[in-house]
Scaffold this active site. Structure first.
Site, PDB file in Angstrom:
ATOM      1  N   GLU A 143       0.956  -1.180  -0.050  1.00 44.47           N
ATOM      2  CA  GLU A 143       0.098   0.238  -0.063  1.00 44.47           C
ATOM      3  C   GLU A 143       0.863   1.437   0.139  1.00 44.47           C
ATOM      4  O   GLU A 143       1.881   1.186   0.839  1.00 44.47           O
ATOM      5  CB  GLU A 143      -0.797   0.050   1.197  1.00 44.47           C
ATOM      6  CG  GLU A 143      -1.848   1.182   1.319  1.00 44.47           C
ATOM      7  CD  GLU A 143      -2.410   1.167   2.672  1.00 44.47           C
ATOM      8  OE1 GLU A 143      -3.307   2.089   2.862  1.00 44.47           O
ATOM      9  OE2 GLU A 143      -2.192   0.406   3.655  1.00 44.47           O
ATOM     10  N   ASP A 178      -5.413   2.813  -1.678  1.00 43.18           N
ATOM     11  CA  ASP A 178      -6.098   3.643  -0.767  1.00 43.18           C
ATOM     12  C   ASP A 178      -6.444   4.959  -1.318  1.00 43.18           C
ATOM     13  O   ASP A 178      -5.429   5.830  -1.539  1.00 43.18           O
ATOM     14  CB  ASP A 178      -5.357   3.745   0.587  1.00 43.18           C
ATOM     15  CG  ASP A 178      -6.545   4.380   1.972  1.00 43.18           C
ATOM     16  OD1 ASP A 178      -6.755   5.417   1.327  1.00 43.18           O
ATOM     17  OD2 ASP A 178      -6.077   3.853   2.833  1.00 43.18           O
ATOM     18  N   GLN A 204      -9.373   0.961  -0.393  1.00 45.02           N
ATOM     19  CA  GLN A 204      -9.780   1.786   0.920  1.00 45.02           C
ATOM     20  C   GLN A 204     -10.287   3.279   0.504  1.00 45.02           C
ATOM     21  O   GLN A 204      -9.677   3.868  -0.528  1.00 45.02           O
ATOM     22  CB  GLN A 204      -8.901   1.700   1.894  1.00 45.02           C
ATOM     23  CG  GLN A 204      -8.644   0.268   2.421  1.00 45.02           C
ATOM     24  CD  GLN A 204      -7.388   0.359   3.354  1.00 45.02           C
ATOM     25  OE1 GLN A 204      -6.419   0.813   3.295  1.00 45.02           O
ATOM     26  NE2 GLN A 204      -7.552  -0.591   4.486  1.00 45.02           N
ATOM     27  N   GLU A 240     -12.164   3.227   5.444  1.00 44.19           N
ATOM     28  CA  GLU A 240     -11.118   3.521   6.531  1.00 44.19           C
ATOM     29  C   GLU A 240     -10.948   4.949   6.706  1.00 44.19           C
ATOM     30  O   GLU A 240     -10.087   5.704   6.340  1.00 44.19           O
ATOM     31  CB  GLU A 240      -9.613   3.054   5.855  1.00 44.19           C
ATOM     32  CG  GLU A 240      -8.725   2.887   7.103  1.00 44.19           C
ATOM     33  CD  GLU A 240      -7.258   2.501   6.510  1.00 44.19           C
ATOM     34  OE1 GLU A 240      -6.481   1.810   7.138  1.00 44.19           O
ATOM     35  OE2 GLU A 240      -7.016   2.628   5.467  1.00 44.19           O
TER      36      GLU A 240
END
Length: 260
Positions: A143, A178, A204, A240
């Protein structure tokens, strides 16, 4: 729309962690994710997942000493054996819980470590870990995390994270995209998604600025989710974000039907 996952590290923070599983189920979620499941009693986690009929989609292996500022071991030279041990431990937990995604944090290389050395360490670690997760039928994720929230983080851009995934050369090493971290670094998240979509195995979301729920900032989250549909994304989208207001209030943008 994609399947949504309640992130139990961020949501319902007013509750003890194990009670957040129940709160997620009561809110209509069938899938949850969490950063560090190793901090919890594994028997209690297993029992809670079974009783609530929840799927634990994702968690992170141990990141080193978080309290002293460590943020993962993937790109930290000299910690290779420790990194692989965290992966082995996480695989054991994942098999117990039925989890199929592990997010290996790249970490913050110590002062004086050249970028190239950290990169080669991360690649070697991913290649070694790929063999372990492949045998277990698990996918290891990398990530990108922005350097505003996490100064010095090695994989700070999606380009860097994708380069590591590509160099690992394994179908069991993939990208965790993300949207919040991409936005915080000033990148066009929709363009990033299209560029790296073949590598993406988990997503996310959170709005920018603030890291709150969609609709509180300036990110094109609705369009981003539509892009996921258009591209045929079949994975989960983790919520998140830090709720602005209560968690239940922050979920007003997502109908209960969409949570399951």
């Amino acid at each position: 729309m994609p399947r949504f996952t309640a992130n139990l590290t961020m949501l319902w923070q007013e509750l003890p962690v194990l009670e957040r599983f129940r709160a997620a189920a009561m809110a209509g979620f069938r899938r949850v994710e969490i950063l560090f499941v190793h901090e919890l009693d594994p028997s209690a986690v297993e029992r809670t997942l079974r009783q609530l009929d929840l799927e634990l989609v994702l968690f992170d292996p141990r990141p080193g000493d978080w309290s002293s500022g460590e943020r993962g071991l993937l790109a930290v030279p000299g910690r290779e054996e420790e990194f692989l041990e965290t992966v082995r431990e996480a695989i054991g937990a994942a098999q117990r819980f039925g989890t199929r995604r592990l997010n290996a944090l790249a970490g913050i290389p110590p002062p004086g470590v050249a970028h190239e050395r950290a990169k080669q360490t991360a690649i070697a670690n991913l290649r070694a870990a790929a063999r372990l997760v492949q045998e277990a039928g698990i996918t290891l994720l990398v990530e990108a995390i922005n350097t505003i929230d996490m100064p010095g983080y090695f994989a700070s851009t999606p380009d860097t994270a994708a380069e590591l995934v590509g160099a690992a050369d394994s179908p069991n090493v993939r990208l965790q995209l993300d949207q919040y971290h991409v936005g915080m670094m000033g990148h066009d998240v929709r363009a990033v998604l299209r560029r790296y979509f073949p590598l993406v195995a988990h997503v996310q979301i959170a709005d920018v600025p603030g890291r709150h729920q969609p609709g509180t900032g300036q990110q094109p989250i609705a369009a981003f989710l539509s892009d996921l549909d258009e591209l045929g994304y079949t994975g989960s989208v983790g919520l998140e974000y830090r709720p602005l207001g209560t968690t239940d209030e922050s979920l007003a943008w997502l109908s209960r039907e969409m949570r399951s």
